[in-house]
Design a protein around this motif. Structure first.
Motif, mmCIF file in Angstrom:
data_model
loop_
_atom_site.group_PDB
_atom_site.id
_atom_site.type_symbol
_atom_site.label_atom_id
_atom_site.label_comp_id
_atom_site.label_asym_id
_atom_site.label_seq_id
_atom_site.Cartn_x
_atom_site.Cartn_y
_atom_site.Cartn_z
ATOM 1 N N LEU A 1 55.742 22.023 72.259
ATOM 2 C CA LEU A 1 56.973 21.345 71.854
ATOM 3 C C LEU A 1 56.844 19.841 72.076
ATOM 4 N N ILE A 2 56.700 19.100 70.976
ATOM 5 C CA ILE A 2 56.603 17.631 71.102
ATOM 6 C C ILE A 2 57.950 17.066 71.588
ATOM 7 N N THR A 3 58.991 17.892 71.493
ATOM 8 C CA THR A 3 60.326 17.467 71.932
ATOM 9 C C THR A 3 60.564 17.734 73.419
ATOM 10 N N ALA A 4 59.648 18.431 74.091
ATOM 11 C CA ALA A 4 59.775 18.655 75.540
ATOM 12 C C ALA A 4 59.079 17.498 76.245
ATOM 13 N N ARG A 5 59.835 16.667 76.946
ATOM 14 C CA ARG A 5 59.278 15.410 77.446
ATOM 15 C C ARG A 5 59.212 15.320 78.978
ATOM 16 N N THR A 6 59.975 16.171 79.677
ATOM 17 C CA THR A 6 60.036 16.064 81.137
ATOM 18 C C THR A 6 59.812 17.442 81.752
ATOM 19 N N LEU B 1 66.979 22.099 78.922
ATOM 20 C CA LEU B 1 67.498 21.673 77.617
ATOM 21 C C LEU B 1 66.958 22.533 76.477
ATOM 22 N N ARG B 2 67.758 22.632 75.427
ATOM 23 C CA ARG B 2 67.339 23.376 74.232
ATOM 24 C C ARG B 2 66.404 22.493 73.395
ATOM 25 N N LYS B 3 65.282 23.048 72.976
ATOM 26 C CA LYS B 3 64.280 22.260 72.252
ATOM 27 C C LYS B 3 63.963 22.869 70.888
ATOM 28 N N SER B 4 63.780 21.999 69.911
ATOM 29 C CA SER B 4 63.296 22.432 68.596
ATOM 30 C C SER B 4 62.484 21.300 67.978
ATOM 31 N N ASN B 5 61.312 21.636 67.472
ATOM 32 C CA ASN B 5 60.493 20.623 66.792
ATOM 33 C C ASN B 5 60.999 20.336 65.378
ATOM 34 N N THR B 6 61.875 21.229 64.866
ATOM 35 C CA THR B 6 62.201 21.153 63.436
ATOM 36 C C THR B 6 63.672 20.927 63.113
ATOM 37 N N ASP B 7 64.590 21.349 64.003
ATOM 38 C CA ASP B 7 66.019 21.270 63.683
ATOM 39 C C ASP B 7 66.744 20.339 64.659
ATOM 40 N N LYS C 1 69.755 19.682 65.013
ATOM 41 C CA LYS C 1 71.027 20.201 65.546
ATOM 42 C C LYS C 1 70.803 21.229 66.660
ATOM 43 N N GLU C 2 69.555 21.656 66.817
ATOM 44 C CA GLU C 2 69.220 22.625 67.877
ATOM 45 C C GLU C 2 68.286 21.992 68.907
ATOM 46 N N ASN C 3 68.226 20.673 68.909
ATOM 47 C CA ASN C 3 67.270 19.989 69.779
ATOM 48 C C ASN C 3 67.948 18.911 70.613
ATOM 49 N N ALA C 4 67.893 19.084 71.929
ATOM 50 C CA ALA C 4 68.322 18.009 72.829
ATOM 51 C C ALA C 4 67.043 17.322 73.302
ATOM 52 N N LEU C 5 66.678 16.253 72.604
ATOM 53 C CA LEU C 5 65.403 15.585 72.879
ATOM 54 C C LEU C 5 65.335 15.140 74.338
ATOM 55 N N HIS C 6 66.414 14.545 74.811
ATOM 56 C CA HIS C 6 66.543 14.147 76.214
ATOM 57 C C HIS C 6 67.929 14.574 76.718
ATOM 58 N N LYS D 1 77.859 20.157 67.272
ATOM 59 C CA LYS D 1 76.422 20.091 66.929
ATOM 60 C C LYS D 1 76.117 18.881 66.061
ATOM 61 N N GLU D 2 76.987 18.678 65.072
ATOM 62 C CA GLU D 2 76.812 17.552 64.144
ATOM 63 C C GLU D 2 76.868 16.230 64.914
ATOM 64 N N GLU D 3 77.849 16.126 65.817
ATOM 65 C CA GLU D 3 78.004 14.901 66.605
ATOM 66 C C GLU D 3 76.831 14.708 67.563
ATOM 67 N N MET D 4 76.318 15.805 68.104
ATOM 68 C CA MET D 4 75.139 15.674 68.978
ATOM 69 C C MET D 4 73.951 15.160 68.167
ATOM 70 N N SER D 5 73.773 15.750 66.989
ATOM 71 C CA SER D 5 72.671 15.352 66.116
ATOM 72 C C SER D 5 72.771 13.874 65.729
ATOM 73 N N ASN D 6 74.009 13.365 65.628
ATOM 74 C CA ASN D 6 74.225 11.945 65.311
ATOM 75 C C ASN D 6 74.289 11.062 66.556
ATOM 76 N N MET D 7 74.017 11.670 67.723
ATOM 77 C CA MET D 7 73.841 10.936 68.996
ATOM 78 C C MET D 7 75.147 10.424 69.603
ATOM 79 N N ASN D 8 76.240 11.190 69.462
ATOM 80 C CA ASN D 8 77.524 10.734 70.016
ATOM 81 C C ASN D 8 77.519 10.599 71.536
ATOM 82 N N SER D 9 76.631 11.335 72.226
ATOM 83 C CA SER D 9 76.599 11.199 73.684
ATOM 84 C C SER D 9 75.697 10.043 74.122
ATOM 85 N N ASN D 10 75.015 9.436 73.158
ATOM 86 C CA ASN D 10 74.023 8.414 73.497
ATOM 87 C C ASN D 10 74.594 7.003 73.358
ATOM 88 N N ILE D 11 75.754 6.806 73.989
ATOM 89 C CA ILE D 11 76.367 5.473 74.012
ATOM 90 C C ILE D 11 75.865 4.744 75.261
#
Length: 304
Positions: A158-163, A185-191, A193-198, A241-251
């Motif tokens: 998983l290139i999305t698993a970083r820690t 965290l939930r990880k997905s290399n492809t979706d 909306k199903e991936n919390a990168l960090h 999910k949509e808001e997470m994908s658009n980074m709403n928590s990343n303020i």
């Protein structure tokens, strides 16, 4: 010398490293992308342009200047994506910890060498090679350090698993007086909306006692419930999910009362204002196409 001081995510900011979009390089090939959001935009032909991202970072510089924050920038490396300064290092208390990031991003670390060299030698920490960690997964919160991790057997795929858990243990040893709390965290290399990168892609504390959370970003229900109990349901803004994908928590917080947010986050920004925050809205949607937003592009050095 720089006297570092970071005890939480929201105390009054005095100095910060902000990533740069200059000489960002061409649109990457699919195989060179680090996250599903970038892949999505490469395939759609909507990958962000350098000039648009430069304008977005300059809008943030203007907000920092308004609040008297010292802004450091990485040295520009030709054709290198250096927007996400949180990935390369992070500060806890008076120590800067260099992230063991994806090997093909080593250049980015070199670009903050002048800043690194301004810090006392004994406060510059390089973790052992087996400890994988990126700053987006690490959140100092007073007596706690919250860390996003992934311990599944498919971690190497998983290139999305970083820690990893090695890093969690190493950080606990560095700060024995803190309670380190790890979240799977939930990880997905492809979706996207199903991936919390960090961790900051599905959770972030704000103010003194509030938080933004996306439940599905957490692999283990009890981790999510722990946070809800910790902050209290009325103090938590839950994103879709949509808001997470658009980074709403990343303020990003300049202080307990002032938050920089993307101007299109209408539902979140309205809630923040209702809760008494001053919201400084900026355009950041182009940068968001690379799977990171305001917290990812900033590395705080000093807070009061």
């Amino acid at each position: 010398m720089l006297e570092l001081n970071i005890k939480n995510e929201t105390s009054r900011l005095r100095a910060v490293v902000l990533g740069t979009a200059k000489s960002n390089g061409p649109t990457p090939k699919i195989e060179d992308c680090y996250d599903p959001k970038s892949i999505q935009h490469v395939l759609a032909g909507t990958y962000p342009k350098e000039e648009d991202m430069i304008l977005e970072t300059e809008a943030v510089v203007a907000v920092f200047k308004k609040y008297g924050v010292d802004v450091y920038r990485p040295e520009v490396i030709t054709n290198c994506n250096q927007i996400f300064s949180r990935d390369i290092a992070f500060v806890i208390e008076d120590k800067i910890i260099r992230a063991n990031i994806l090997p093909n991003r080593e250049e980015e670390v070199e670009a903050i060498r002048p800043i690194w060299n301004k810090i006392k030698k004994e406060n510059r920490i390089i973790l052992p090679e087996a400890c994988h960690v990126e700053g987006g997964d690490v959140m100092p919160w007073n007596d706690y350090i919250f860390i996003g991790t992934y311990s599944g057997e498919d971690y190497p795929d998983l290139i999305t698993a970083r820690t990893n858990m090695n890093a969690v243990k190493a950080i606990q040893e560095l700060f024995p007086n803190k309670t380190v709390k790890a979240f799977e965290l939930r990880k997905s290399n492809t979706d996207p909306k199903e991936n919390a990168l960090h961790l900051d892609c599905c959770f972030q504390p704000i103010g003194n006692d509030k938080a933004i959370i996306h439940e599905n970003g957490f692999l283990v229900e009890s981790d999510y419930e722990w946070l809800i109990n910790f902050f209290g349901k009325d103090n938590v803004f839950e994103i879709t999910k949509e808001e997470m994908s658009n980074m709403n928590s990343n303020i990003f917080s300049i202080s307990e009362n002032v938050i920089i947010s993307e101007r299109s986050f209408t539902r979140l920004n309205k809630w923040l204002r209702q809760k008494g925050f001053t919201v400084e809205e900026v355009p950041y949607a182009e940068i968001g196409k690379q799977g990171g937003l305001l917290r990812c592009t900033t590395m705080p050095l000093i807070r009061d």
